[in-house]
Each structure stands twice: as C-alpha cells, then as structure tokens.
Design a protein around this motif. Structure first.
Motif, PDB file in Angstrom:
ATOM      1  N   GLN A  61      -1.900   6.134   8.191  1.00 30.40           N
ATOM      2  CA  GLN A  61      -2.924   5.154   8.963  1.00 30.40           C
ATOM      3  C   GLN A  61      -4.729   5.078   7.938  1.00 30.40           C
ATOM      4  OE1 GLN A  61      -2.798   7.030  12.730  1.00 30.40           O
ATOM      5  NE2 GLN A  61      -1.292   6.093  14.349  1.00 30.40           N
ATOM      6  N   HIS A  62      -4.821   5.887   7.822  1.00 25.94           N
ATOM      7  CA  HIS A  62      -6.203   5.690   6.966  1.00 25.94           C
ATOM      8  C   HIS A  62      -6.473   5.069   6.011  1.00 25.94           C
ATOM      9  CE1 HIS A  62     -10.254   6.968   5.930  1.00 25.94           C
ATOM     10  NE2 HIS A  62      -9.725   6.561   4.924  1.00 25.94           N
ATOM     11  N   TRP A  63      -5.341   4.932   5.188  1.00 26.65           N
ATOM     12  CA  TRP A  63      -4.817   4.409   4.289  1.00 26.65           C
ATOM     13  C   TRP A  63      -4.227   3.254   4.373  1.00 26.65           C
ATOM     14  CZ3 TRP A  63      -8.429   5.497   0.443  1.00 26.65           C
ATOM     15  CH2 TRP A  63      -9.129   6.307   0.135  1.00 26.65           C
ATOM     16  N   ARG A  64      -3.594   3.245   5.605  1.00 26.08           N
ATOM     17  CA  ARG A  64      -2.762   1.320   5.958  1.00 26.08           C
ATOM     18  C   ARG A  64      -2.087   1.664   4.626  1.00 26.08           C
ATOM     19  NH1 ARG A  64      -5.981  -2.494   4.791  1.00 26.08           N
ATOM     20  NH2 ARG A  64      -7.377  -1.978   3.626  1.00 26.08           N
ATOM     21  N   ILE A  65      -1.140   3.276   5.139  1.00 26.76           N
ATOM     22  CA  ILE A  65      -0.334   2.947   3.688  1.00 26.76           C
ATOM     23  C   ILE A  65       0.814   1.972   4.915  1.00 26.76           C
ATOM     24  CG2 ILE A  65       1.821   4.468   2.587  1.00 26.76           C
ATOM     25  CD1 ILE A  65      -1.211   4.204   1.709  1.00 26.76           C
ATOM     26  N   ASP A  66       2.087   1.266   4.033  1.00 30.28           N
ATOM     27  CA  ASP A  66       3.586   0.823   4.109  1.00 30.28           C
ATOM     28  C   ASP A  66       4.373   1.038   3.433  1.00 30.28           C
ATOM     29  OD1 ASP A  66       3.385  -1.185   2.030  1.00 30.28           O
ATOM     30  OD2 ASP A  66       2.042  -2.303   2.950  1.00 30.28           O
ATOM     31  N   ALA A  67       4.430   1.832   2.109  1.00 24.24           N
ATOM     32  CA  ALA A  67       5.562   2.756   1.455  1.00 24.24           C
ATOM     33  C   ALA A  67       5.679   4.234   1.157  1.00 24.24           C
ATOM     34  CB  ALA A  67       5.900   1.549   0.300  1.00 24.24           C
ATOM     35  N   ILE A  68       6.062   4.862   1.255  1.00 21.47           N
ATOM     36  CA  ILE A  68       5.999   5.735   0.862  1.00 21.47           C
ATOM     37  C   ILE A  68       6.694   6.534  -0.426  1.00 21.47           C
ATOM     38  CG2 ILE A  68       5.922   9.060   0.917  1.00 21.47           C
ATOM     39  CD1 ILE A  68       5.753   8.067   3.579  1.00 21.47           C
ATOM     40  N   VAL A  69       6.976   7.311  -1.390  1.00 23.15           N
ATOM     41  CA  VAL A  69       7.558   7.651  -2.883  1.00 23.15           C
ATOM     42  C   VAL A  69       7.716   8.933  -2.490  1.00 23.15           C
ATOM     43  CG1 VAL A  69       8.641   6.652  -4.953  1.00 23.15           C
ATOM     44  CG2 VAL A  69       7.326   4.857  -4.070  1.00 23.15           C
ATOM     45  N   CYS A  70       8.521   9.262  -2.550  1.00 17.02           N
ATOM     46  CA  CYS A  70       8.548  10.940  -2.596  1.00 17.02           C
ATOM     47  C   CYS A  70      10.505  11.726  -3.134  1.00 17.02           C
ATOM     48  CB  CYS A  70       8.618  11.628  -1.499  1.00 17.02           C
ATOM     49  SG  CYS A  70       9.453  10.642   0.175  1.00 17.02           S
ATOM     50  N   LYS A  71      10.414  12.939  -3.229  1.00 20.17           N
ATOM     51  CA  LYS A  71      11.577  12.984  -3.602  1.00 20.17           C
ATOM     52  C   LYS A  71      12.732  13.691  -1.837  1.00 20.17           C
ATOM     53  CE  LYS A  71       9.467  15.136  -7.845  1.00 20.17           C
ATOM     54  NZ  LYS A  71       9.229  16.382  -8.030  1.00 20.17           N
ATOM     55  N   LEU A 131       7.467  12.635   6.530  1.00 15.71           N
ATOM     56  CA  LEU A 131       8.566  11.560   6.776  1.00 15.71           C
ATOM     57  C   LEU A 131       8.371  11.365   8.385  1.00 15.71           C
ATOM     58  CD1 LEU A 131      11.041  13.074   4.469  1.00 15.71           C
ATOM     59  CD2 LEU A 131       9.835  11.149   4.256  1.00 15.71           C
ATOM     60  N   ALA A 132       7.797  13.097   8.674  1.00 13.24           N
ATOM     61  CA  ALA A 132       7.997  12.367  10.458  1.00 13.24           C
ATOM     62  C   ALA A 132       7.007  11.310  11.048  1.00 13.24           C
ATOM     63  CB  ALA A 132       8.265  13.785  11.251  1.00 13.24           C
ATOM     64  N   ALA A 133       5.925  11.395  10.479  1.00 15.16           N
ATOM     65  CA  ALA A 133       4.873  10.488  10.455  1.00 15.16           C
ATOM     66  C   ALA A 133       5.123   8.948  10.236  1.00 15.16           C
ATOM     67  CB  ALA A 133       3.808  10.833   9.600  1.00 15.16           C
ATOM     68  N   ALA A 134       6.010   9.455   8.677  1.00 14.58           N
ATOM     69  CA  ALA A 134       6.898   7.918   8.802  1.00 14.58           C
ATOM     70  C   ALA A 134       7.417   7.244   9.526  1.00 14.58           C
ATOM     71  CB  ALA A 134       7.352   7.857   7.466  1.00 14.58           C
ATOM     72  N   ARG A 135       8.319   7.879   9.835  1.00 17.88           N
ATOM     73  CA  ARG A 135       9.295   7.084  11.487  1.00 17.88           C
ATOM     74  C   ARG A 135       8.743   6.814  12.066  1.00 17.88           C
ATOM     75  NH1 ARG A 135      11.752  12.323  12.585  1.00 17.88           N
ATOM     76  NH2 ARG A 135      12.078  11.860  10.518  1.00 17.88           N
ATOM     77  N   LYS A 136       7.662   7.293  12.944  1.00 19.46           N
ATOM     78  CA  LYS A 136       7.143   7.227  14.116  1.00 19.46           C
ATOM     79  C   LYS A 136       6.256   5.374  13.520  1.00 19.46           C
ATOM     80  CE  LYS A 136       3.132   9.808  15.248  1.00 19.46           C
ATOM     81  NZ  LYS A 136       2.538  10.877  15.790  1.00 19.46           N
ATOM     82  N   LEU A 137       5.661   5.734  11.815  1.00 20.72           N
ATOM     83  CA  LEU A 137       4.589   4.518  11.743  1.00 20.72           C
ATOM     84  C   LEU A 137       5.696   3.814  11.660  1.00 20.72           C
ATOM     85  CD1 LEU A 137       1.978   6.735  10.473  1.00 20.72           C
ATOM     86  CD2 LEU A 137       1.434   5.401  12.597  1.00 20.72           C
ATOM     87  N   ARG A 151       0.505  -1.285   0.107  1.00 24.50           N
ATOM     88  CA  ARG A 151       0.194   0.299  -0.292  1.00 24.50           C
ATOM     89  C   ARG A 151       0.729   1.401   0.558  1.00 24.50           C
ATOM     90  NH1 ARG A 151      -5.244  -1.213   0.789  1.00 24.50           N
ATOM     91  NH2 ARG A 151      -5.664   1.209   1.455  1.00 24.50           N
ATOM     92  N   VAL A 152       0.952   1.847  -0.964  1.00 24.07           N
ATOM     93  CA  VAL A 152       1.963   3.236  -0.992  1.00 24.07           C
ATOM     94  C   VAL A 152       1.622   4.049  -1.115  1.00 24.07           C
ATOM     95  CG1 VAL A 152       3.656   3.974  -3.108  1.00 24.07           C
ATOM     96  CG2 VAL A 152       3.566   1.260  -2.978  1.00 24.07           C
ATOM     97  N   PHE A 153       2.129   4.811  -0.458  1.00 25.51           N
ATOM     98  CA  PHE A 153       1.591   6.446  -0.697  1.00 25.51           C
ATOM     99  C   PHE A 153       2.125   7.509  -2.390  1.00 25.51           C
ATOM    100  CE2 PHE A 153       1.546  10.772   1.481  1.00 25.51           C
ATOM    101  CZ  PHE A 153       1.115  11.715   0.489  1.00 25.51           C
ATOM    102  N   LEU A 154       2.259   7.706  -2.769  1.00 26.16           N
ATOM    103  CA  LEU A 154       3.611   8.858  -4.074  1.00 26.16           C
ATOM    104  C   LEU A 154       3.235   9.626  -3.890  1.00 26.16           C
ATOM    105  CD1 LEU A 154       2.235   6.581  -7.643  1.00 26.16           C
ATOM    106  CD2 LEU A 154       3.932   6.079  -5.833  1.00 26.16           C
ATOM    107  N   ALA A 155       3.934  10.326  -3.333  1.00 25.86           N
ATOM    108  CA  ALA A 155       4.367  11.989  -2.913  1.00 25.86           C
ATOM    109  C   ALA A 155       4.405  12.371  -4.214  1.00 25.86           C
ATOM    110  CB  ALA A 155       4.565  11.742  -1.422  1.00 25.86           C
ATOM    111  N   LEU A 156       4.351  12.671  -5.077  1.00 21.24           N
ATOM    112  CA  LEU A 156       5.670  13.080  -6.415  1.00 21.24           C
ATOM    113  C   LEU A 156       4.250  13.673  -7.209  1.00 21.24           C
ATOM    114  CD1 LEU A 156       6.660   9.730  -7.182  1.00 21.24           C
ATOM    115  CD2 LEU A 156       7.611  11.082  -6.398  1.00 21.24           C
ATOM    116  N   GLY A 157       4.808  14.551  -8.423  1.00 22.98           N
ATOM    117  CA  GLY A 157       4.175  15.411  -9.190  1.00 22.98           C
ATOM    118  C   GLY A 157       2.916  13.996 -10.390  1.00 22.98           C
TER     119      GLY A 157
END
Ligand code: NAP
Length: 254
Positions: free
Chosen positions: A188-198, A209-215, A131-137
């Motif tokens: 948490q809502h989307w049960r994300i387990d990976a973020i892709v970002c710049k 990124l602070a949230a990802a560290r905590k989770l 479950r991937v969060f794409l924080a990209l353009g």
C-alpha cells in the motif's frame, strides 16, 4: 562408524534439517553453502562454502569425504546445483535425496500469471507505466532495465550494487520471514500494482501473495524449473524419516 551426510543448503529447510540432525551422535553432518550472502545466518552444523566445480567436483568431494548420503535441500529455483547433485550421485554411487518445498497453489481471488523468467515478465508488464515489486534475487533483476517506464521496488538481503539502470526505483533490505500485515503495508505504501516473484513454497515469503489477493494486485510468477528425478521429501519431517531409514539400513549392513 558415523554416517556422513552432506546437505546442499542455502534455504531455511536445510538449516532446520541440519538443526534436527546436529545432536545425533550416529551422524556426521556438513552443510554446504554457495557463498552468495555476505552475512549468512548461523548454522547448527559445520559449514563448507563455495562451489565444488561442477558435477565432477561434487562427485570428487563425495568420494574424498566418504559421504554416505547427499541431501539436496537447495532452493527449488537453484537448478544448476540440483542437476549437479543428481549427476554427482550417479557418478560417485553416493545415494541422494531431495528436500524441496511443495509449490504454492493459487486460491480464489489470486491474480497470478505464470511466466518463464524475467524476460517474459517484462513483456507481460506491458508498455504502460506500472508500479512493480520485484521480489527476486539481486542476480535476476537485470532484464527489467529493458522496461524503464515502470517504477520498481526492490527488496534484497544484500544491497543491489550497482543499482538498476532505470529512472525510478526504490531499494529496501530485508530477510524473511515476512508477515501479512507488514507486506500489506509495504504494497500500500508504495502503491504497488504488480508483483514479480518465484513460486518458492513454504511460509517465509508467502505473505506477499496473501496481501496481493486482498489488494487485487497482479502477480507475475516464474514457473519452477524441472528438478531431476530423485527420491524427494516435501518437508523436514519427511526428509528426517528418509534419512533415518537409510542410516538405519546402513548400520544393519543392508
Ligand atoms: N535461486 C534462488 O532463487 C535461491 C533463493 C534462495 C536461496 N538460494 C540458495 O542460493 C544458492 C545459490 O543459488 P543459485 O540459484 O545461484 O544456484 P545455481 O544456479 O543452481 O548454482 C550455481 C552454482 O553455484 C554453486 N552452488 C549452488 N548452491 C550451492 C551450495 N549449496 N553449495 C555449494 N555450491 C553451490 C555451484 O557451483 P559449482 O558448479 O562450482 O559446484 C552451482 O553450479 C543455493 O545454495 C540456493 O539454495 C537460491
């Protein structure tokens, strides 16, 4: 004679710098935008919009408009316009400086993996469904169609049209800054387990990124493109000091 400055923008820092320079009567400041965003935020100085037609076009603009200083305050990943700025400065003899946010550095507990762009991120995600969060353009998410096994959450300023050709994706609209509680709730809502970002730097988009560290969430982070050599400022304050120095020298005829 006023000292003419062209700021290449599209970033919060460019807008902030323009805001600081706007009241100055000794300066004449124009901000340049690529014109990608449908509804750009208001700017504190006159704006010109659209590409210049490569480095030659930018050099011609600098000459034709009697620009005395070019400020590249574009996003650290906008590599083409930064290369053009360096070339145009050399071709036209108009000095240039860069305002780029320093890159974020990993902290203990961060699960970052550096990748060279979207294709490498697709490989790093692996074969098992994630479950991937794409924080990209919007323009950067196409390669993820090659990995349709994953769920994708896509957040963009303007709607993604057409949507990504994958079976499971959700779209949200949003323009930073984002807060840590908001980002934690989203992940948490989307049960994300990976973020892709710049590695954009600055504060507006750091909260994920602070949230990802905590989770304990994995982050696949695009490496920054190399920026051409140019006098550089890491903050709006630093850029202001460099501009003052140059405008002052010009006034004294140095
Ligand atoms: N890349 C990102 O992650 C990102 C994130 C946030 C904001 N932005 C902003 O979005 C804009 C486009 O980014 P990009 O990555 O697509 O750029 P890019 O790939 O480096 O540039 C592509 C072309 O767009 C035109 N262009 C880019 N920035 C411009 C500006 N400020 N004013 C006038 N023309 C510009 C230039 O066209 P010509 O060659 O015809 O002059 C350039 O060759 C930039 O202003 C950037 O600051 C980018």
């Amino acid at each position: 004679m006023t000292y003419r400055i062209l700021i290449l923008g599209g970033t919060t820092e460019a807008r902030q710098l323009a805001g600081k320079l706007a009241p100055r009567r000794d300066l004449d400041v124009t901000l340049s935008l690529a014109g990608r965003t449908q509804d750009p935020v208001a700017q504190p100085v006159p704006v010109r919009t659209g590409g210049f037609g490569g480095a030659e076009g930018l050099a011609a603009y600098l000459r034709d408009h009697e620009i005395r200083l070019l400020v590249d305050a574009t996003h650290p990943y906008a590599a083409r316009i930064s290369a053009n700025a360096a070339l145009a400065s050399r071709q036209s003899g108009v000095p240039a400086l860069r305002l780029h946010r320093p890159a974020w550095q990993p902290l203990p507990g961060d699960r970052w993996q550096m990748v060279d762009g979207a294709e490498e991120a697709v490989v790093a995600l692996g074969g098992a469904s994630r479950r991937v969060f794409l924080a990209l353009g919007r323009q950067e998410i196409g390669p993820f169609e090659a990995a349709p096994a994953h769920f994708y959450l896509i957040r963009s300023v303007d709607p993604v049209e057409p949507p990504l050709a994958v079976p499971d994706a959700a779209y949200i609209l949003g323009r930073g800054p984002f807060g840590e509680a908001e980002e934690t709730g989203l992940l948490q809502h989307w049960r994300i387990d990976a973020i892709v970002c710049k590695n954009s730097g600055g504060t507006a988009t750091y909260a994920k990124l602070a949230a990802a560290r905590k989770l304990d969430i994995d982050v696949l982070m695009f490496r920054r493109p190399e920026a051409p050599a140019m006098p550089s400022a890491g903050s709006v304050g630093e850029a202001l000091a460099m501009i003052d120095h140059r405008a002052g020298s010009a006034k004294r005829g140095e």
